[in-house]
Design a protein around this motif. Sequence first.
Motif, mmCIF file in Angstrom:
data_model
loop_
_atom_site.group_PDB
_atom_site.id
_atom_site.type_symbol
_atom_site.label_atom_id
_atom_site.label_comp_id
_atom_site.label_asym_id
_atom_site.label_seq_id
_atom_site.Cartn_x
_atom_site.Cartn_y
_atom_site.Cartn_z
ATOM 1 N N GLU A 1 1.351 -1.001 10.337
ATOM 2 C CA GLU A 1 1.030 -0.964 8.785
ATOM 3 C C GLU A 1 2.161 -1.147 8.575
ATOM 4 O O GLU A 1 2.385 -1.267 6.871
ATOM 5 N N LYS B 1 -0.370 8.939 3.489
ATOM 6 C CA LYS B 1 -1.347 7.889 3.300
ATOM 7 C C LYS B 1 -2.285 7.325 4.717
ATOM 8 O O LYS B 1 -2.771 6.968 4.263
ATOM 9 N N ASN B 2 -1.054 6.724 5.577
ATOM 10 C CA ASN B 2 -1.842 6.100 6.901
ATOM 11 C C ASN B 2 -2.087 7.431 7.787
ATOM 12 O O ASN B 2 -3.329 6.164 8.374
ATOM 13 N N GLN C 1 -10.183 7.710 8.427
ATOM 14 C CA GLN C 1 -11.096 7.929 8.085
ATOM 15 C C GLN C 1 -11.753 6.624 9.574
ATOM 16 O O GLN C 1 -13.188 6.539 9.286
ATOM 17 N N ARG C 2 -11.332 6.754 10.130
ATOM 18 C CA ARG C 2 -11.299 6.290 11.725
ATOM 19 C C ARG C 2 -12.957 7.047 12.507
ATOM 20 O O ARG C 2 -12.085 7.889 12.946
ATOM 21 N N TRP D 1 -4.185 9.396 6.806
ATOM 22 C CA TRP D 1 -6.165 9.730 6.070
ATOM 23 C C TRP D 1 -6.231 8.390 6.060
ATOM 24 O O TRP D 1 -7.722 8.743 6.789
ATOM 25 N N GLN D 2 -5.824 7.312 5.991
ATOM 26 C CA GLN D 2 -6.603 6.571 6.725
ATOM 27 C C GLN D 2 -6.557 5.855 7.999
ATOM 28 O O GLN D 2 -7.748 5.621 8.085
ATOM 29 N N GLN D 3 -5.818 6.479 8.490
ATOM 30 C CA GLN D 3 -6.326 6.648 10.761
ATOM 31 C C GLN D 3 -7.419 7.020 10.258
ATOM 32 O O GLN D 3 -7.954 7.113 11.287
ATOM 33 N N HIS E 1 0.506 -1.532 0.295
ATOM 34 C CA HIS E 1 0.329 -0.380 -0.144
ATOM 35 C C HIS E 1 1.274 0.835 -0.082
ATOM 36 O O HIS E 1 0.141 2.367 -0.267
ATOM 37 N N TYR E 2 2.275 1.591 1.063
ATOM 38 C CA TYR E 2 3.038 2.512 1.043
ATOM 39 C C TYR E 2 4.188 2.258 0.289
ATOM 40 O O TYR E 2 4.452 1.167 0.207
#
Length: 106
Positions: free
Chosen positions: A70, A18-19, A25-26, A21-23, A9-10
């Motif tokens: 991750e 990116k990480n 999202q919670r 951003w994903q974090q 992914h990275y």
Amino acid sequence: TANDITTSHYTAYNFVPKNLWQQFQRVANVYFLLIGMLQLDVFFPGLSPTHWSTTIAPLAFVLSINAAKEAYDDYFRHRSDAAVNATPCVRILRPKNPPRDDAAPT
């Protein structure tokens, strides 16, 4: 080459944005970030009875643990991708002049 398999992914360049951003999202992470911002005493002085670090420190801890997990997982994805991409493969090519069906032997 153009036919490489990539499941990671990275990269080293996009891991942090990116990480994060994903974090975020919670919903829970966004909630604790907003509560921590309210406790900064910059926007609303005297609003919070506790120090901002009591909210931001646990959030930073959770984010860093998830980021480490991750990074660990993605490192092994990169290694797996490299192993699969280094595996030799067999190319099956179509002949240039295939035999025609109507020219059956007699």
